[in-house]
Design a protein around this motif. Structure first.
Motif, mmCIF file in Angstrom:
data_model
loop_
_atom_site.group_PDB
_atom_site.id
_atom_site.type_symbol
_atom_site.label_atom_id
_atom_site.label_comp_id
_atom_site.label_asym_id
_atom_site.label_seq_id
_atom_site.Cartn_x
_atom_site.Cartn_y
_atom_site.Cartn_z
ATOM 1 N N LEU A 180 0.832 -1.210 0.000
ATOM 2 C CA LEU A 180 0.000 0.000 0.000
ATOM 3 C C LEU A 180 0.864 1.256 0.000
ATOM 4 N N ILE A 181 1.970 1.229 0.756
ATOM 5 C CA ILE A 181 2.884 2.376 0.789
ATOM 6 C C ILE A 181 3.525 2.588 -0.580
ATOM 7 N N ALA A 182 3.876 1.482 -1.244
ATOM 8 C CA ALA A 182 4.546 1.556 -2.550
ATOM 9 C C ALA A 182 3.563 1.627 -3.719
ATOM 10 N N PHE A 183 2.279 1.695 -3.428
ATOM 11 C CA PHE A 183 1.221 1.635 -4.437
ATOM 12 C C PHE A 183 1.385 2.751 -5.480
ATOM 13 N N LYS A 184 1.287 2.384 -6.766
ATOM 14 C CA LYS A 184 1.399 3.333 -7.876
ATOM 15 C C LYS A 184 0.073 3.364 -8.628
ATOM 16 N N ALA A 185 -0.589 4.508 -8.548
ATOM 17 C CA ALA A 185 -1.911 4.636 -9.155
ATOM 18 C C ALA A 185 -1.878 4.405 -10.660
ATOM 19 N N GLY A 186 -0.790 4.849 -11.316
ATOM 20 C CA GLY A 186 -0.689 4.684 -12.764
ATOM 21 C C GLY A 186 -0.600 3.222 -13.172
ATOM 22 N N VAL A 187 0.186 2.435 -12.443
ATOM 23 C CA VAL A 187 0.309 1.003 -12.724
ATOM 24 C C VAL A 187 -1.034 0.317 -12.499
ATOM 25 N N PHE A 188 -1.699 0.686 -11.418
ATOM 26 C CA PHE A 188 -3.008 0.114 -11.104
ATOM 27 C C PHE A 188 -4.012 0.410 -12.222
ATOM 28 N N ALA A 189 -4.006 1.649 -12.718
ATOM 29 C CA ALA A 189 -4.926 2.042 -13.787
ATOM 30 C C ALA A 189 -4.641 1.273 -15.077
ATOM 31 N N ASP A 190 -3.357 1.085 -15.382
ATOM 32 C CA ASP A 190 -2.988 0.330 -16.589
ATOM 33 C C ASP A 190 -3.446 -1.125 -16.512
ATOM 34 N N ASN A 191 -3.532 -1.650 -15.270
ATOM 35 C CA ASN A 191 -3.940 -3.048 -15.083
ATOM 36 C C ASN A 191 -5.453 -3.212 -14.945
ATOM 37 N N PHE A 192 -6.190 -2.101 -15.033
ATOM 38 C CA PHE A 192 -7.608 -2.152 -14.674
ATOM 39 C C PHE A 192 -8.406 -3.109 -15.552
ATOM 40 N N TRP A 193 -8.281 -2.968 -16.877
ATOM 41 C CA TRP A 193 -9.113 -3.779 -17.771
ATOM 42 C C TRP A 193 -8.536 -5.163 -18.022
ATOM 43 N N GLY A 194 -7.246 -5.312 -17.824
ATOM 44 C CA GLY A 194 -6.623 -6.627 -17.993
ATOM 45 C C GLY A 194 -6.651 -7.091 -19.434
ATOM 46 N N GLY A 195 -6.693 -8.412 -19.606
ATOM 47 C CA GLY A 195 -6.747 -8.978 -20.948
ATOM 48 C C GLY A 195 -5.403 -9.383 -21.489
ATOM 49 N N TRP A 196 -4.314 -9.221 -20.685
ATOM 50 C CA TRP A 196 -2.984 -9.622 -21.149
ATOM 51 C C TRP A 196 -2.950 -11.112 -21.380
ATOM 52 N N LYS A 197 -2.333 -11.535 -22.467
ATOM 53 C CA LYS A 197 -2.235 -12.958 -22.793
ATOM 54 C C LYS A 197 -0.793 -13.326 -23.065
ATOM 55 N N ALA A 198 -0.293 -14.345 -22.347
ATOM 56 C CA ALA A 198 1.097 -14.768 -22.508
ATOM 57 C C ALA A 198 1.364 -15.268 -23.913
ATOM 58 N N GLU A 199 0.372 -15.959 -24.513
ATOM 59 C CA GLU A 199 0.589 -16.537 -25.827
ATOM 60 C C GLU A 199 0.346 -15.550 -26.955
ATOM 61 N N GLY A 200 0.035 -14.308 -26.605
ATOM 62 C CA GLY A 200 -0.135 -13.291 -27.622
ATOM 63 C C GLY A 200 -1.454 -13.359 -28.352
ATOM 64 N N GLY A 201 -2.406 -14.100 -27.807
ATOM 65 C CA GLY A 201 -3.706 -14.236 -28.439
ATOM 66 C C GLY A 201 -4.590 -13.036 -28.153
ATOM 67 N N PRO A 202 -5.841 -13.108 -28.568
ATOM 68 C CA PRO A 202 -6.763 -12.001 -28.337
ATOM 69 C C PRO A 202 -7.050 -11.828 -26.848
ATOM 70 N N SER A 203 -7.301 -10.602 -26.456
ATOM 71 C CA SER A 203 -7.575 -10.316 -25.058
ATOM 72 C C SER A 203 -8.871 -10.995 -24.618
ATOM 73 N N ALA A 204 -8.864 -11.493 -23.385
ATOM 74 C CA ALA A 204 -10.048 -12.154 -22.850
ATOM 75 C C ALA A 204 -11.044 -11.107 -22.369
ATOM 76 N N SER A 205 -12.331 -11.449 -22.436
ATOM 77 C CA SER A 205 -13.356 -10.561 -21.908
ATOM 78 C C SER A 205 -13.238 -10.509 -20.389
ATOM 79 N N VAL A 206 -13.864 -9.503 -19.808
ATOM 80 C CA VAL A 206 -13.816 -9.373 -18.348
ATOM 81 C C VAL A 206 -14.425 -10.603 -17.685
ATOM 82 N N PHE A 207 -15.532 -11.134 -18.246
ATOM 83 C CA PHE A 207 -16.153 -12.339 -17.681
ATOM 84 C C PHE A 207 -15.202 -13.513 -17.747
ATOM 85 N N GLU A 208 -14.524 -13.698 -18.898
ATOM 86 C CA GLU A 208 -13.580 -14.810 -19.035
ATOM 87 C C GLU A 208 -12.412 -14.652 -18.070
ATOM 88 N N GLN A 209 -11.989 -13.412 -17.845
ATOM 89 C CA GLN A 209 -10.922 -13.174 -16.880
ATOM 90 C C GLN A 209 -11.355 -13.614 -15.483
#
Length: 484
Positions: A180-209
């Protein structure tokens, strides 16, 4: 996965609401919390994680209430979770509930050794991710060493469990505060929607996540049925429900905080690839190497305490049904120290087989965690289904006053556990069928010992379905359609 400290049933040990709540919390926080940052990072962003914890929190709270209500309405069914399935749906279904929960406990014990070896690999790289030949060999020695100690009469794990509780709580609290002390709002915002895929495929929907995280949420909450066990220690009967809610919400808050603060420290792509235990990796990125060591020491101590408690539980899951002749009589044998020797050796044998299986897996820890959770789903579903059946048939509801409230609770718990079966995926269901089909041998033995008909017509249909699922599972493994 959780540990619970054995207690006696003396009426002099009645406890207050704060103490009862602490007992519930202590029994539910286990090793899984140390793995959450990576498991969520590999599947979901902030929004998906929030939805996942909302679903899991609501569903698991309903399941906790189900166990609490069943313990009150059916106090005679005190032989464990399988007793509810047997009472509601017959002997063979009850047997499968017991066997599935036992197999889940053994798979969880195997995951503990993987986690210990993976944690120790920082000092001994030859251990790898916990599935190398050396790691499996050392883990196997540990399995049988613990069995030997328990066979020598180590029944009470009180001291070890107290050490384990401190070892897991202090690092977790420290991690949350530092993150919490080291928390970075910008990093958190970038991670908000997610969808990152290791295999480089299409982003997953929020439900699938959110769906992709369901099995790990089951794993970390395993042992929730134990909360109702503490009801007999309450000074006031109404404290049981309060302690269940307060304890559960506290644990849910810890799990959610560990997950969410991690999104404010590292990008999701990095969270998804850090080494397990990922809590150690995240803290190391903030404070340096000592943070990793601090968490890993806590992990090893916590897991060793958990392993002892769950080894005892795995043996009990076979021993108690054997005493009531729902399992073969040989599983009820005890040695001169009172330890259930054959049940304990059989549990150790399954853990050993699962460790050997790890030599052929690609993601050993994730595979074992998911298998543990998947095997527990059917027993949980059957317990929820039994609670719903009691409401629909009005059995034990002569007064009818709590009928609607209990119906809502049981209905939500049943729907939630069905959703978990869906979220686990078809592959895990087929793998579970392999173990359930093998377990039928024990059921046949137990029925013949009692001179009873093995299967009724509906039970034969169920057995054939399980057998077909097992065949499909084996074929899938051989052809590579099911990846482990």
């Amino acid at each position: 996965m959780t540990t619970a400290e054995p207690k006696t049933e003396s009426t002099s040990e009645k406890v207050s609401l704060p103490t009862l709540t602490a007992m519930v919390v202590g029994s539910m926080i286990g090793s899984g919390v140390f793995l959450l940052p990576r498991r969520f990072g590999a599947e979901s962003g902030v929004l998906g994680a929030t939805i996942a914890w909302t679903i899991a929190g609501t569903g698991m709270l309903m399941l906790a209430f189900v166990f609490q209500r069943l313990a009150t309405r059916k106090p005679d069914l005190d032989a464990g979770i399988f007793a509810y399935a047997k009472a509601g749906f017959g002997d063979y279904v009850g047997f499968n509930s017991a066997f599935g929960f036992w197999a889940s406990a053994c798979a969880g014990n195997a995951s503990y050794w993987v986690l210990i070896m993976a944690t120790a690999s920082a000092m001994f790289p030859q251990l790898g991710d916990g599935s190398t030949v050396l790691a499996v060999l050392i883990s196997s020695i540990g399995v049988w060493l613990f069995c030997f100690l328990i066979l020598r009469g180590v029944k009470e794990a009180a001291i070890i469990n107290r050490i384990a509780t401190i070892a897991k709580v202090v690092p977790i609290v420290a991690f949350i505060v530092i993150a919490l002390i080291a928390f970075k709002a910008g990093v958190f915002a970038d991670n908000f929607w997610g969808g990152w895929k290791a295999e480089g495929g299409p982003s997953a929907s929020v439900f699938e996540q959110a769906k992709g995280t369901m099995l790990i949420t089951v794993f970390v909450f395993m042992g929730i049925e134990g909360a109702s066990v503490y009801s007999r220690y309450a000074k006031k009967r109404e404290d049981v429900g309060r302690a269940t809610v307060l304890g559960f919400l506290s644990v849910l808050a810890v799990f959610a905080l560990v997950t969410l603060v991690s999104y404010g420290v590292l990008p999701q792509s990095e969270l998804a690839t850090v080494n397990q235990p990922s809590m150690a990796s995240v803290l190391e990125s903030i404070v340096g190497p000592w943070g990793s060591v601090f968490i890993k020491v806590g992990v090893v101590l916590s897991v060793l305490g958990a392993y002892l408690a769950w080894t005892l539980m795995a043996a009990e899951i076979l021993y108690i049904p054997a005493k009531s002749e729902d399992m073969p009589r040989f599983l009820a044998r005890t040695n001169s120290h009172g330890a259930p020797v054959t049940a304990l050796v059989m549990a150790g044998g399954l853990v050993q087989l699962l460790l050997i299986l790890l030599l052929f897996t690609s993601e050993a820890l994730d595979f074992m965690l998911d298998l543990t959770a998947a095997l527990a789903l059917i027993p949980y579903f059957l317990a929820a289904g039994y609670a719903l059946k009691l409401v629909l048939t009005r059995e034990t509801y002569e007064d009818r006053k709590p009928l609607l409230a209990d119906g809502v609770v049981a209905g939500l718990a049943t729907v939630y556990t069905l959703f978990l079966v869906y979220a686990a995926g078809f592959d895990h269901l087929l793998l579970s069928c392999i173990l359930y089909a093998a377990g039928a041998v024990l059921y046949v033995m137990a029925r013949r010992e009692r001179g009873l008909r093995v299967f009724s017509p509906p039970e034969m249909v169920l057995f054939v379905v399980i057998l077909l699922g097992a065949v499909a599972g084996v074929v899938g493994l051989v052809t590579g359609q099911i990846q482990i």
